[in-house]
Design an enzyme around this catalytic site. Structure first.
Site, PDB file in Angstrom:
ATOM      1  N   THR A  39     -20.817  -2.299  -2.163  1.00 40.06           N
ATOM      2  CA  THR A  39     -19.876  -2.413  -1.052  1.00 40.06           C
ATOM      3  C   THR A  39     -20.520  -1.808   0.185  1.00 40.06           C
ATOM      4  OG1 THR A  39     -17.660  -1.944  -0.209  1.00 40.06           O
ATOM      5  CG2 THR A  39     -18.602  -0.311  -1.705  1.00 40.06           C
ATOM      6  N   GLU A  40     -20.351  -2.487   1.326  1.00 38.01           N
ATOM      7  CA  GLU A  40     -21.154  -2.166   2.504  1.00 38.01           C
ATOM      8  C   GLU A  40     -20.815  -0.808   3.114  1.00 38.01           C
ATOM      9  OE1 GLU A  40     -19.213  -4.816   2.042  1.00 38.01           O
ATOM     10  OE2 GLU A  40     -18.243  -5.491   3.900  1.00 38.01           O
ATOM     11  N   ASN A  41     -19.688  -0.208   2.725  1.00 41.96           N
ATOM     12  CA  ASN A  41     -19.399   1.133   3.253  1.00 41.96           C
ATOM     13  C   ASN A  41     -20.117   2.238   2.480  1.00 41.96           C
ATOM     14  OD1 ASN A  41     -17.543   0.335   1.200  1.00 41.96           O
ATOM     15  ND2 ASN A  41     -16.316   2.149   1.628  1.00 41.96           N
ATOM     16  N   SER A  81     -27.051   1.027   3.548  1.00 49.08           N
ATOM     17  CA  SER A  81     -26.252  -0.016   2.907  1.00 49.08           C
ATOM     18  C   SER A  81     -26.605  -1.396   3.451  1.00 49.08           C
ATOM     19  CB  SER A  81     -24.769   0.275   3.125  1.00 49.08           C
ATOM     20  OG  SER A  81     -23.982  -0.540   2.281  1.00 49.08           O
TER      21      SER A  81
END
Lengths: 210, 230, 230, 210
Positions: A39-41, A81
């Site tokens: 997940t990009e966070n 990320s």
């Protein structure tokens, strides 16, 4: 559709599932299936979504859902990320769409005058994941086809979509445009072609059902 | 030698922010947002701020207080869809909003923190986000220059800090915090726990102390930091 | 879901390197240099390599074995003063050497790992290192484009790894390792200790597993890794 | 000279001491003096240098000396280390020199045809530290002045040197060129001026001794 989309995920892949529909895909994977969800966070190795009473206030996915870790998870900052995304380490992403063009152009971030909250991380996912799969309804609420000759809305990225899963069909985006691969139960080629605003090729032989 | 002590009160630290300042705010949604420092900034009332933050939080939280209080002139961000006030103020022309692809915002902030002038990327080149940006060719491929972002002040949320300003973040509360902690002339970190020197292992530090100017101990974990029940 | 296992033997992992490949090597002096992987590369004998490494190690160590064995065509580095063989081979034209300011080498590698085309900087603009580099103006200031570096393979030394490829480094053995671990098409990490999944805390991972392709357990800490007595 | 140079370090500073002579400066600081020493290979908070039998094989400074940590030390990678330097977090660096020009240009990395091992981290330290202090002998082994109107060797960075400490004098680099600030015991203004290949200004009043 989500059960079928889950079969896109090959063993060993690093996968980012966009916000909304695609996250339901994960429920169709076996408990010991070897895959890394990103997940990009800032998390690789996403574990099951948790109810508020069991959640960690500091552990969410990019959609704001409270998630968990698995053995081997790692946390990192937003630059790392997206480094992972842009440098080709993301094998697959599944995204929603407003429109997909037969060239593979994707529009999913802005409807001028009506919806313009910003693109978040969607542009990089669409532009740089090694494989981009779209999950969407075949037509919008007004019955307008989402699969089109060209996007009418501002694009997220051009020539990025490899495959589209809809409630009606599985369709590949090829150099020659849309090609039908599978049909939902009870749906005919003619139904899909009529709901698609671009030519739809039909390979020889029987079309598999999903 | 011993390392200097940078502990400060919240009000003294935030008082360094002037009207018209550019302020970076850590956080992605709730995790990592420095709600306590933002509360103090609302209390002090500096205006005409340029805010750089991934998102605009949600109604009644963080950035939303700054917007409601009329302190924000400009917002550089990636996504404000969860804050109707931010969208409404943008549409009404009450704030200026610059959107950036999320990873490119991260890289622009990092470039500022790394003392670079900018980065060259092909991200968003075929979108309207490319409008007005310089195009150059690098090794035969088309690219676009994204300028580095710096700020007068960065407000950072850390789980752990030592008095020198070494910081540690919890889980996905890391996000933009370590990047912004490099990119501002003055870096103010609120921490859930402030430890003495030696309280953080050197291998486990996420933001090295030399980047940080002020360490502020939080009064406690207020409602804003807690689980959001939707 | 469970995370995939990437453990491999040293010989299988290194066999992915082809003649003429570009290979990044972590390390600054002794700490962080993947001596075991380099030994295997010497044993396998691939030639015409472009090596990217901060330095050329010292006589009888690491890069020096590759030089002595005639495997290196080109070296991109910051300082080779501790290796007389590297200096002599450069002066004799037996290897081509490209020098880079140390932090700019780090940023060029990182840019490659971050999928950027390059960075814009004013570092070394007034030196001969600027020769042939593109100049552009960003926000009114003169800058220079430094192109991103990528490699076919990166050889990494970690203190700790789990079987998925999450890595942890010790002390100043970190240096270029986490940057190079992002910047190569294939990343091979040797580790002093290989742990099962869950053996590294998610907050303490220095290189996240998705960047790493092969994890190789070291046979032991050979002489090269030990204290250098000068 | 190193004792005098140590007084350049103000409380609270982040300081990088180059390789060689400058590292001896640290021996003149009190045990509880509040300062953070940085080394570009990835450590803030350098502690005392250790003998081989007490050393950590993974803990060196940029000169290869086995160093130690202090309470509050942090390790980081080379990109973060130079981010700190380039973004203005390094208050002071002390460097060696082959030549210093009256304009503040520094040459300390290359002697064409004789010495060209690469610049390492020296360019960024010289170009980006907030204050650059040079520690050097006043003349080279052949008696040739190192302080000159212009550098004859390839420069490391231009207009970067703020102050020069030599065995003869403390000299500031100003817009008007070299200005004498202090004299070593037993050395006269005339001695220093004769050993300097550029005009040397002498402020009014008595010149302090160091």
């Amino acid at each position: 559709m989500t059960a079928r989309a889950a079969r896109e995920i090959a063993p060993g892949m690093v996968v980012n599932l966009g916000i909304g529909l695609p996250t339901k895909v994960v429920d169709h994977l076996a408990a010991d299936f070897p895959v890394c969800l990103h997940t990009e966070n800032g998390l690789s190795g996403i574990g099951p979504t948790l109810a508020p009473e069991h959640a960690d206030r500091n552990l969410i996915d990019a959609g704001g859902a409270y998630v968990s870790t698995v053995p081997g998870s790692a946390f990192f900052d937003s630059a790392v990320s997206f480094a992972l995304v842009r440098s080709g380490r993301l094998d697959l992403t599944m995204l929603g769409a407003f429109e997909v063009a037969e060239t593979g152009d994707l529009a999913n971030w802005k409807i001028p005058g009506r919806f313009s909250p910003g693109a978040g991380g969607g542009i990089e996912l669409a532009q740089k994941a090694r494989r981009v799969v779209v999950l969407t309804t075949h037509v919008d609420r007004d019955g307008v086809p989402k699969l089109r000759r060209a996007c009418t809305l501002p694009v997220t990225a051009r020539r990025c979509v490899d495959r589209v899963f809809t409630d009606m069909a599985v369709i590949d985006v090829t150099r020659a445009g849309f090609v039908l691969r599978e049909l939902a139960e009870g749906v005919s080629f003619a139904d899909v072609a009529a709901a698609t605003d671009a030519p739809l090729a039909r390979p020889k032989g029987e079309i598999p059902r999903f | 030698m011993r390392l200097p002590d940078k502990t400060s009160t919240m009000s003294e630290a935030v008082a360094h922010i002037t009207d018209g300042a550019t302020v970076m705010l850590g956080g992605f949604g709730v995790p990592g947002t420095p709600f306590s420092l933002i509360r103090e900034l609302v209390r002090q009332g500096q205006t005409g701020l340029t805010i750089i933050k991934n998102d605009a939080n949600e109604k009644g939280m963080g950035v939303d207080h700054l917007l409601a209080n009329g302190q924000v002139a400009r917002l550089i961000t990636t996504h404000i869809g969860l804050n109707p006030r931010a969208v409404a103020m943008m549409n009404a022309g009450e704030i200026e909003v610059e959107f950036c692809a999320q990873g490119i915002l991260a890289e622009r902030v990092r470039a500022g923190g790394a003392g670079l002038a900018g980065i060259v990327t092909d991200i968003a080149m075929e979108t309207e986000l490319a409008n007005g940006k310089m195009r150059i060719e690098v090794k035969g491929a088309a690219g676009m220059v994204e300028t580095a972002l710096t700020a007068d002040v960065a407000l950072i949320h850390a789980a752990r800090a030592d008095v020198f300003g070494n910081l540690g973040y919890d889980a996905t509360a890391r996000n933009f915090n370590p990047l912004m902690a490099m990119a501002a002339g003055r870096v103010i970190a609120e921490a859930e726990t402030v430890l003495p020197l030696g309280g953080l292992e050197p291998d486990a530090v996420h933001t090295p102390g030399p980047f940080v100017d002020h360490v502020v101990a939080m009064a406690g974990i207020s409602e804003e930091y807690e689980i959001v029940r939707r």
